[in-house]
Write an enzyme that holds these catalytic residues in place. Sequence first.
Site, short mmCIF file in Angstrom:
data_model
loop_
_atom_site.label_atom_id
_atom_site.label_comp_id
_atom_site.label_asym_id
_atom_site.label_seq_id
_atom_site.Cartn_x
_atom_site.Cartn_y
_atom_site.Cartn_z
N ALA A 127 72.96 111.15 -50.73
CA ALA A 127 72.99 110.86 -52.17
C ALA A 127 73.97 109.73 -52.53
CB ALA A 127 73.32 112.13 -52.95
N GLU A 128 75.24 109.94 -52.29
CA GLU A 128 76.24 109.00 -52.83
C GLU A 128 76.02 107.55 -52.41
OE1 GLU A 128 80.38 110.25 -52.87
OE2 GLU A 128 79.81 112.27 -52.35
N HIS A 151 80.49 111.25 -58.71
CA HIS A 151 81.01 112.62 -58.55
C HIS A 151 80.12 113.36 -57.56
CE1 HIS A 151 83.23 116.18 -59.52
NE2 HIS A 151 82.08 116.83 -59.58
N GLU A 203 86.99 112.27 -71.37
CA GLU A 203 86.85 113.63 -70.84
C GLU A 203 86.35 113.54 -69.39
OE1 GLU A 203 84.41 117.69 -71.88
OE2 GLU A 203 84.38 116.06 -73.34
N MET A 224 91.21 108.99 -57.46
CA MET A 224 91.70 110.33 -57.79
C MET A 224 92.76 110.35 -58.91
SD MET A 224 89.73 112.02 -55.91
CE MET A 224 88.71 111.84 -54.43
C1 GAR Z 1 83.43 110.98 -52.49
O1 GAR Z 1 82.73 112.13 -52.05
C2 GAR Z 1 83.41 110.91 -54.00
O2 GAR Z 1 82.21 111.36 -54.57
C3 GAR Z 1 84.54 111.82 -54.35
O3 GAR Z 1 85.53 111.56 -53.39
C4 GAR Z 1 84.92 111.10 -52.18
C5 GAR Z 1 85.53 109.76 -51.81
O4 GAR Z 1 85.06 109.29 -50.58
N1 GAR Z 1 85.01 111.58 -55.68
C6 GAR Z 1 85.50 112.52 -56.47
O5 GAR Z 1 85.64 113.69 -56.14
C7 GAR Z 1 85.90 112.04 -57.87
N2 GAR Z 1 86.17 113.15 -58.74
P1 GAR Z 1 85.17 107.76 -50.17
O6 GAR Z 1 86.62 107.32 -50.37
O7 GAR Z 1 84.79 107.76 -48.71
O8 GAR Z 1 84.22 106.97 -51.02
#
Ligand code: GAR
Length: 208
Positions: free
Chosen positions: A180-181, A110, A149, A91
């Site tokens: 997804a992630e 993201h 950016e 973050m």
């Molecule tokens: C995840 O959903 C990731 O995509 C998001 O924060 C979360 C972290 O979870 N990232 C952002 O918003 C970046 N701009 P995690 O610590 O359990 O991986």
Amino acid sequence: MLKIGVLVSGGGTNLQAIIDNIENGYIKNAQIVTVVSSKEGVYALERAKRHNIEGVVMSKKSYSTADEYYDALIKHFEDRGVGLIVLAGFMTVLGEKFVKYYENKIINIHPALIPSFCGDGFYGLKVHEAALAKGVKVTGATVHFVTAETDAGPIIIQKAVEVRDTDTPEVLQKRVMEEAEWKIFPEAIKLIAENKVKVENGIVRRID
Ligand code: GAR
């Protein structure tokens, strides 16, 4: 062997997905050599420890200038031979000095389909709150290379996830992570470790 440095700020479920996919052999020729957190006490550091991976805290606030912070991060990664930096729920915004040094060597996940719900101020649950407020019927996640950016670098993989009428931001966040992630982040790292992606004029192309 590709040496990976992971930057985290929170729970680290994406870090866990990467660790699991290295341990189960899906991602070959890669190892996580360090996990750097922007905050003390986050669960991501505990996950690193459990898998015998170095975990350290380096917070931008504890340096007098942003440049000093970037220099310290670069030295930390250089000392360990890191060739890919993975932002896994990280973050802190990384400025031009750091991003230029590691051009096309930093990737981020993201939790939306870029260019929707991205850029400054869109992180974590806020992204899902915005998607629900807009009433989109499909959202998802994006893995991209990092440029100066925010959330605007070359896109490597995206995956769509359905939005349901009953969703809360928390429920939607969980579905986006699960569907997804946790899949596309390891997949992107696998492709990079196998030298199967290149960036041409800001567009990612697959090499087969
Ligand atoms: C995840 O959903 C990731 O995509 C998001 O924060 C979360 C972290 O979870 N990232 C952002 O918003 C970046 N701009 P995690 O610590 O359990 O991986």
